[in-house]
Scaffold this active site. Structure first.
Site, short mmCIF file in Angstrom:
data_model
loop_
_atom_site.label_atom_id
_atom_site.label_comp_id
_atom_site.label_asym_id
_atom_site.label_seq_id
_atom_site.Cartn_x
_atom_site.Cartn_y
_atom_site.Cartn_z
N LYS A 1 0.53 3.16 -2.94
CA LYS A 1 -0.64 4.31 -3.57
C LYS A 1 -0.16 5.47 -3.43
O LYS A 1 -1.34 6.45 -4.13
CB LYS A 1 -1.78 3.27 -1.98
CG LYS A 1 -2.48 1.99 -2.17
CD LYS A 1 -3.37 1.99 -1.18
CE LYS A 1 -3.47 0.75 -1.68
NZ LYS A 1 -4.66 -0.33 0.03
N TYR B 1 -3.13 -3.00 -10.66
CA TYR B 1 -2.19 -2.45 -8.86
C TYR B 1 -1.76 -3.77 -8.49
O TYR B 1 -0.98 -2.93 -8.05
CB TYR B 1 -4.27 -1.99 -8.49
CG TYR B 1 -4.39 -2.78 -7.14
CD1 TYR B 1 -3.96 -1.06 -5.97
CD2 TYR B 1 -4.66 -3.48 -6.59
CE1 TYR B 1 -4.62 -1.96 -5.46
CE2 TYR B 1 -4.74 -3.63 -5.21
CZ TYR B 1 -4.88 -2.76 -4.14
OH TYR B 1 -4.38 -2.33 -3.06
N VAL C 1 1.28 -3.96 4.00
CA VAL C 1 0.98 -4.75 4.43
C VAL C 1 2.29 -5.87 4.01
O VAL C 1 2.34 -6.95 5.37
CB VAL C 1 -0.14 -6.22 4.46
CG1 VAL C 1 -1.67 -5.61 4.68
CG2 VAL C 1 0.60 -6.13 2.47
N SER D 1 1.12 -0.88 -0.26
CA SER D 1 0.50 0.32 -0.16
C SER D 1 1.10 1.26 -0.16
O SER D 1 0.05 2.71 -0.15
CB SER D 1 -0.89 -0.13 1.53
OG SER D 1 -1.92 -0.89 1.11
N1 GLN Z 1 -1.97 -6.05 -2.46
C1 GLN Z 1 -2.45 -5.29 -1.09
C2 GLN Z 1 -3.97 -5.46 -1.32
O1 GLN Z 1 -4.59 -4.70 -2.14
C3 GLN Z 1 -2.10 -3.91 -0.74
C4 GLN Z 1 -2.79 -3.91 0.69
C5 GLN Z 1 -2.07 -3.24 2.01
O2 GLN Z 1 -0.76 -3.06 1.82
N2 GLN Z 1 -3.11 -2.78 3.19
O3 GLN Z 1 -4.30 -5.97 -0.43
#
Ligand code: GLN
Length: 313
Positions: free
Chosen positions: A71, A197, A267, A68
């Protein structure tokens, strides 16, 4: 060298070992099967300043995927591609207070656009806004942008993590199809948006890369290393505001109170944080707390921020 930098140099390894204990209360993410292989008790931090000095402590050699954290930077690229109006027609500006992969609020508001670009639904919408005729063209532009920010032309996608996520992403798929039904993903193929994504989430970095990317934000879009303005200041301002209000998901309020720094977690256990005008910080600690943030990483950032009174507030 400043007194602060000297103290950081001596204290950081000590604080890091104290925070490492916190990893025992966390869990490595396993919903993307490939992420479960990460070492649970690892903890590393890199801090870069604007004079090309860097400090590292702990397991900074560890490679991990942005998840994430990416993002923030796809948001910047989408803003550069579409402007504020184009982006905010598809994604909102408000925190949700829900988990990062929640779909709850998508049906509660009208129009059903994601609340913000840092939750999964919002970041999927943002991926659809990146210019490029094909998913490959979009991902190449994203990778080139990330490479420039990180100061490393060798950044690449971890294919094993990408494949592991795309095979198991039932929830993100349902979020994306829901967005399509709500008219958020217009004129685009849902699977192609998801490919972009998942691939930008799977770009592999280390703490130094995160610290360098954060440094550009700390200096309002200008890379103090190359001297080049990589992102317009206004867009960095937008990104930093989202990092404060939504960067640590439904722990953003607590983190703003305890550390007071713009930050974004992933994550994989990575956290990117910055001290405006001063430092870019990269952290890795794969064991996560219940909100999906690195448990030891959060503790270490709070410790360091408090020691030097870095809070923005
Ligand atoms: N690629 C992960 C997902 O879409 C990213 C989520 C995260 O880092 N919180 O679940």
């Amino acid at each position: 060298m400043s007194a602060e930098w000297n103290e950081l140099q001596t204290q950081l390894p000590v604080w890091l070992e104290a925070s490492r204990q916190r990893a025992a209360s966390g869990k490595v993410a396993a919903y993307i099967p490939e992420l479960a292989n990460a070492p649970a008790d690892a903890l590393g931090m890199t801090i870069c300043d604007g004079h090309q000095q860097a400090l590292t402590a702990g397991d900074c050699g560890l490679q991990f995927t942005l998840q994430s954290i990416s993002k923030v930077f796809t948001l910047l690229l989408a803003l550069m591609d579409q402007g504020e109006e184009g982006v905010f027609a598809k994604v909102g500006m408000e925190p949700t207070g829900d988990n990062f992969n929640s779909m709850l609020k998508l049906e509660l508001v009208d129009p059903g656009i994601p609340f913000n670009p840092l939750i999964n639904a919002g970041a999927i919408a943002v991926s659809s806004l990146i210019h490029g005729a094909t998913p490959a063209e979009k991902i190449n532009r994203i990778a080139a942008f990330f490479q420039e920010l990180a100061g490393d032309a060798a950044l690449k996608i971890n294919e094993a993590v990408y494949l592991s996520e795309t095979k198991t992403a039932h929830r993100n798929r349902s979020l994306a199809y829901f967005l399509k039904a709500n008219g958020v993903l217009e004129d685009v193929d849902v699977e192609e948006v998801l490919e972009v994504y998942f691939k930008h989430c799977s770009i592999e970095v280390n703490c130094m890369h995160l610290a360098r990317m954060a440094l550009v934000l700390a200096f309002d879009g200008a890379d103090p290393v190359s001297g080049r303005q990589l992102v317009p200041r206004r867009y960095v301002q937008i990104a930093k505001t989202f990092m404060i209000t939504c960067g640590m998901y439904n722990e953003s309020g607590a983190f703003a109170i305890r550390a007071g720094l713009p930050a974004k977690s992933g994550v994989s256990g990575g956290i990117l944080a910055l001290v405006p005008g001063k430092y870019g910080i990269g952290v890795i600690g794969p064991a996560l707390n219940s909100k999906g943030n690195s448990t030891a990483g959060v503790h270490l950032l709070e410790t360091v921020s408090n020691a030097f009174d870095w809070s923005l507030f």
